[in-house]
Design a protein around this motif. Structure first.
Motif, mmCIF file in Angstrom:
data_model
loop_
_atom_site.group_PDB
_atom_site.id
_atom_site.type_symbol
_atom_site.label_atom_id
_atom_site.label_comp_id
_atom_site.label_asym_id
_atom_site.label_seq_id
_atom_site.Cartn_x
_atom_site.Cartn_y
_atom_site.Cartn_z
ATOM 1 N N TRP A 1 5.891 -7.239 -4.960
ATOM 2 C CA TRP A 1 6.712 -8.377 -4.570
ATOM 3 C C TRP A 1 8.162 -8.180 -4.984
ATOM 4 C CZ3 TRP A 1 1.709 -8.711 -6.253
ATOM 5 C CH2 TRP A 1 0.802 -9.241 -5.346
ATOM 6 N N ILE A 2 8.399 -7.414 -6.029
ATOM 7 C CA ILE A 2 9.768 -7.158 -6.478
ATOM 8 C C ILE A 2 10.458 -6.171 -5.541
ATOM 9 C CG2 ILE A 2 11.161 -6.176 -8.354
ATOM 10 C CD1 ILE A 2 9.030 -7.289 -10.295
ATOM 11 N N VAL A 3 9.744 -5.117 -5.149
ATOM 12 C CA VAL A 3 10.311 -4.092 -4.275
ATOM 13 C C VAL A 3 10.127 -4.461 -2.799
ATOM 14 C CG1 VAL A 3 10.281 -1.599 -3.793
ATOM 15 C CG2 VAL A 3 9.858 -2.392 -6.080
ATOM 16 N N HIS A 4 9.373 -5.495 -2.513
ATOM 17 C CA HIS A 4 9.156 -6.031 -1.163
ATOM 18 C C HIS A 4 8.438 -5.057 -0.234
ATOM 19 C CE1 HIS A 4 11.551 -9.479 -2.192
ATOM 20 N NE2 HIS A 4 12.554 -8.703 -2.541
ATOM 21 N N TYR A 5 7.263 -4.616 -0.652
ATOM 22 C CA TYR A 5 6.454 -3.818 0.273
ATOM 23 C C TYR A 5 5.061 -4.400 0.444
ATOM 24 C CZ TYR A 5 4.733 -1.334 -3.935
ATOM 25 O OH TYR A 5 4.210 -1.003 -5.158
ATOM 26 N N THR A 6 4.951 -5.718 0.305
ATOM 27 C CA THR A 6 3.646 -6.357 0.424
ATOM 28 C C THR A 6 3.113 -6.303 1.858
ATOM 29 O OG1 THR A 6 4.741 -8.486 0.702
ATOM 30 C CG2 THR A 6 3.992 -7.916 -1.513
ATOM 31 N N THR A 7 3.969 -6.381 2.847
ATOM 32 C CA THR A 7 3.490 -6.359 4.236
ATOM 33 C C THR A 7 3.406 -4.951 4.798
ATOM 34 O OG1 THR A 7 5.759 -6.741 5.020
ATOM 35 C CG2 THR A 7 4.332 -8.672 4.749
ATOM 36 N N SER A 8 4.280 -4.053 4.365
ATOM 37 C CA SER A 8 4.268 -2.697 4.916
ATOM 38 C C SER A 8 3.199 -1.810 4.286
ATOM 39 C CB SER A 8 5.642 -2.042 4.761
ATOM 40 O OG SER A 8 5.940 -1.867 3.391
ATOM 41 N N GLN A 9 2.790 -2.109 3.055
ATOM 42 C CA GLN A 9 1.797 -1.297 2.332
ATOM 43 C C GLN A 9 0.755 -2.215 1.685
ATOM 44 O OE1 GLN A 9 1.749 2.068 2.133
ATOM 45 N NE2 GLN A 9 3.626 2.311 3.299
ATOM 46 N N PRO A 10 -0.107 -2.864 2.471
ATOM 47 C CA PRO A 10 -1.058 -3.799 1.850
ATOM 48 C C PRO A 10 -2.061 -3.117 0.913
ATOM 49 C CG PRO A 10 -1.517 -3.554 4.190
ATOM 50 C CD PRO A 10 -0.233 -2.829 3.917
ATOM 51 N N VAL B 1 -3.104 6.414 -1.455
ATOM 52 C CA VAL B 1 -3.497 5.045 -1.124
ATOM 53 C C VAL B 1 -2.629 4.486 -0.005
ATOM 54 C CG1 VAL B 1 -3.756 2.701 -2.039
ATOM 55 C CG2 VAL B 1 -4.328 4.655 -3.469
ATOM 56 N N GLY B 2 -1.347 4.788 -0.052
ATOM 57 C CA GLY B 2 -0.410 4.238 0.929
ATOM 58 C C GLY B 2 -0.463 4.958 2.259
ATOM 59 N N SER B 3 0.207 4.371 3.234
ATOM 60 C CA SER B 3 0.292 4.987 4.563
ATOM 61 C C SER B 3 1.763 5.106 4.936
ATOM 62 C CB SER B 3 -0.455 4.132 5.592
ATOM 63 O OG SER B 3 0.048 2.822 5.606
ATOM 64 N N GLY C 1 11.717 3.887 -1.493
ATOM 65 C CA GLY C 1 11.679 2.890 -2.553
ATOM 66 C C GLY C 1 10.302 2.753 -3.181
ATOM 67 N N VAL C 2 9.267 2.785 -2.360
ATOM 68 C CA VAL C 2 7.891 2.687 -2.861
ATOM 69 C C VAL C 2 7.555 3.913 -3.707
ATOM 70 C CG1 VAL C 2 5.471 2.635 -2.155
ATOM 71 C CG2 VAL C 2 7.142 1.250 -0.932
#
Length: 144
Positions: free
Chosen positions: A50-59, A107-109, A114-115
């Motif tokens: 939530w701080i780096v704002h990747y909640t929607t792009s990397q669920p 884990v990510g796609s 930033g992530v």
């Protein structure tokens, strides 16, 4: 009520046993200053999506970081609550740090820069703090 004397304990019949128990309890507390930063690292790891704002792009990575952050925080609480038993798990903290470094690709796609930087920094800090805990715990254990 019993007469509670709060003065000098040097005349107490169990003073030597109490001193030995106190020394045993504080024997592994050489890294007490590391417990706080480990807990804060766990909190940041849990909140980082939530701080780096990747909640929607990397669920998937969001859920992963939340779970890993909670695990790091619980490990820090264990270090604080029962240090003589928990500092053996310092190596698990090192493994968690290494996993956090490589997790964006597993884990990510298609993680963005930033992530990746976020997870590498969290992983490197977890690895360093785990090594500090493990090294100090190894030095503070009594040798036969």
């Amino acid at each position: 009520m019993a007469n509670l004397h709060r003065g000098d304990l040097s005349t107490h019949p169990d003073v030597s046993e109490m001193r030995e128990r106190y020394a045993r309890m504080l024997g592994g507390r050489d890294v007490a200053l590391v417990d706080g930063p480990v807990f804060l690292l766990g909190l940041y790891c849990a909140a980082s999506p939530w701080i780096v704002h990747y909640t929607t792009s990397q669920p998937a990575l969001m859920t992963h970081n939340l779970i890993m952050g909670i695990a790091i925080g619980l490990l820090a609480l264990g270090f604080t609550r029962a240090p003589e038993r928990m500092y053996g798990l310092s190596w698990a903290m090192c493994a968690m740090g290494i996993w956090m470094i490589i997790a964006p690709w597993i884990v990510g796609s298609g993680p963005d820069k930033g992530v990746i930087i976020n997870n590498v920094i969290i992983g490197a800090l977890a690895l360093v703090l785990g090594l500090v805990c493990a090294g100090t715990a190894a030095r503070s254990t009594p040798r036969p």
